[in-house]
Design a protein around this motif. Structure first.
Motif, short mmCIF file in Angstrom:
data_model
loop_
_atom_site.label_atom_id
_atom_site.label_comp_id
_atom_site.label_asym_id
_atom_site.label_seq_id
_atom_site.Cartn_x
_atom_site.Cartn_y
_atom_site.Cartn_z
N LEU A 109 0.59 -1.53 -0.06
CA LEU A 109 0.04 0.03 0.00
C LEU A 109 0.97 1.12 -0.20
O LEU A 109 0.55 2.28 -0.63
N ALA A 110 1.94 1.03 0.73
CA ALA A 110 2.80 2.30 0.77
C ALA A 110 3.37 2.80 -0.53
O ALA A 110 3.70 3.74 -1.03
N LEU A 111 3.90 1.46 -1.29
CA LEU A 111 4.36 1.46 -2.48
C LEU A 111 3.46 1.95 -3.57
O LEU A 111 4.00 2.64 -4.36
N LEU A 112 2.21 1.71 -3.35
CA LEU A 112 1.20 2.07 -4.17
C LEU A 112 1.06 3.47 -4.15
O LEU A 112 0.91 4.59 -5.15
N GLU A 113 1.19 4.23 -2.96
CA GLU A 113 1.20 5.71 -2.57
C GLU A 113 2.30 6.18 -3.53
O GLU A 113 2.24 7.25 -3.78
N LEU A 114 3.60 5.71 -3.21
CA LEU A 114 4.83 6.16 -3.86
C LEU A 114 4.56 6.35 -5.61
O LEU A 114 5.19 7.06 -6.18
N ARG A 115 3.88 5.11 -5.87
CA ARG A 115 3.87 5.02 -7.37
C ARG A 115 2.96 6.27 -7.83
O ARG A 115 3.05 6.93 -8.98
N SER A 116 1.88 6.68 -7.11
CA SER A 116 1.05 7.66 -7.36
C SER A 116 1.90 9.03 -7.63
O SER A 116 1.45 9.93 -8.11
N ARG A 117 3.29 9.10 -6.98
CA ARG A 117 3.87 10.20 -7.41
C ARG A 117 4.65 10.30 -8.46
O ARG A 117 5.51 11.20 -8.83
N GLY A 118 4.83 9.22 -9.11
CA GLY A 118 5.43 8.92 -10.43
C GLY A 118 5.45 9.99 -11.35
O GLY A 118 6.30 10.56 -11.82
N PRO A 119 4.15 10.48 -11.72
CA PRO A 119 4.24 11.44 -12.80
C PRO A 119 4.49 12.91 -12.55
O PRO A 119 4.71 13.67 -13.10
N PHE A 120 4.88 12.94 -10.96
CA PHE A 120 5.43 14.26 -10.65
C PHE A 120 6.69 14.43 -9.95
O PHE A 120 7.11 15.38 -9.66
N ASN A 121 7.52 13.16 -10.03
CA ASN A 121 8.76 13.10 -9.54
C ASN A 121 9.56 12.01 -10.38
O ASN A 121 9.55 10.84 -10.84
N GLU A 122 10.49 12.71 -11.31
CA GLU A 122 11.27 11.86 -12.28
C GLU A 122 12.27 10.72 -11.54
O GLU A 122 12.35 9.96 -12.33
N ALA A 123 12.69 11.15 -10.70
CA ALA A 123 13.54 10.08 -9.70
C ALA A 123 12.68 8.90 -9.55
O ALA A 123 13.12 7.75 -10.11
N TYR A 124 11.53 9.07 -8.88
CA TYR A 124 10.62 7.99 -8.78
C TYR A 124 10.19 7.11 -10.07
O TYR A 124 10.08 6.06 -10.11
N ARG A 125 9.93 8.13 -11.02
CA ARG A 125 9.28 7.50 -12.25
C ARG A 125 10.33 6.53 -12.88
O ARG A 125 10.16 5.49 -13.41
N GLU A 126 11.77 7.09 -12.80
CA GLU A 126 12.73 6.05 -13.76
C GLU A 126 12.60 4.85 -12.88
O GLU A 126 13.04 3.81 -13.54
#
Length: 212
Positions: A109-126
């Motif tokens: 669930l925490a990782l799903l929250e983190l994934r939701s930040r992908g569109p706004f955070n390039e480092a996470y998205r990569e």
């Protein structure tokens, strides 16, 4: 000054402790409420030590995703002892977790929250894109190997892998967001029956990869 071998080992051990502490802190607090202090408390370290290794919480979480990907790659490393069909079944098992596995559910669930930040955070998205590629390429490689052995029918490995991973990801997301503890297990069993068995060439013994 370059690290001595002992210094390198100590740094590696500290990093591993931080990764373990991040796991526990994410399970306990979730992504939105997670702080460096939470991680430091779980590790029994100071926040200054964490900042010595990672400038920001973002840097630490990027490293944590990389850590999870590396662990996953080790778990699914090819084994000559297992048939392609068995390797696919083991892959399906990795996505399932029992209703009583509260900590594992909390992590996802925490990782799903983190994934939701992908569109706004390039480092996470990569890192998330890398994770997705590893998940899909693992399945594609297993399928390709099965085709080459004459165990699986001729299919497009990459397209088939995309479908399988998307189905499993959707099932697990439903389980953790809607508190539906049996959902992923049901989907996993259906995939084994309809997907894995459907890939097998008629008359093939999937435990050996040889014709009956």
């Amino acid at each position: 000054m370059a690290d001595t071998p002992n210094g390198s080992d100590a740094a590696a051990d500290t990093r591993e402790e931080i990764m373990d502490a991040t796991y526990r802190a994410l399970c306990e607090h979730g992504y939105a409420d997670l702080t460096m202090q939470h991680i430091a408390d779980e590790a029994g370290k100071s926040t200054s030590l964490l900042h010595y290794h990672f400038d920001t919480k973002e840097d630490l979480l990027v490293a944590f995703i990389d850590h999870l990907i590396t662990e996953f790659e080790e778990v699914v490393a090819p084994s000559e002892e297992n048939s392609p069909a068995d390797r696919l079944r083991e892959y399906l098992d990795l996505w399932e977790f029992a209703p009583e596995e509260d900590e594992r559910a909390a992590l996802h669930l925490a990782l799903l929250e983190l994934r939701s930040r992908g569109p706004f955070n390039e480092a996470y998205r990569e890192q998330l894109a890398r994770s997705d590629e590893v998940l899909r390429s693992t399945v594609a490689d297993i399928i390709q190997n099965g085709i080459e052995q004459g165990v699986f029918r001729e299919v497009d490995p990459a397209a088939t892998a995309r479908l399988l991973v998307a189905t499993l990801d959707g099932a697990r997301t439903r389980q953790i967001t809607l508190d539906d503890p049996e959902y992923t297990r049901g989907v996993r069993d259906q995939l084994e029956e309809q997907f894995v068995e459907g890939l097998l060439v008629d008359g093939t013994d999937d435990t050996t990869g040889k014709g009956q």
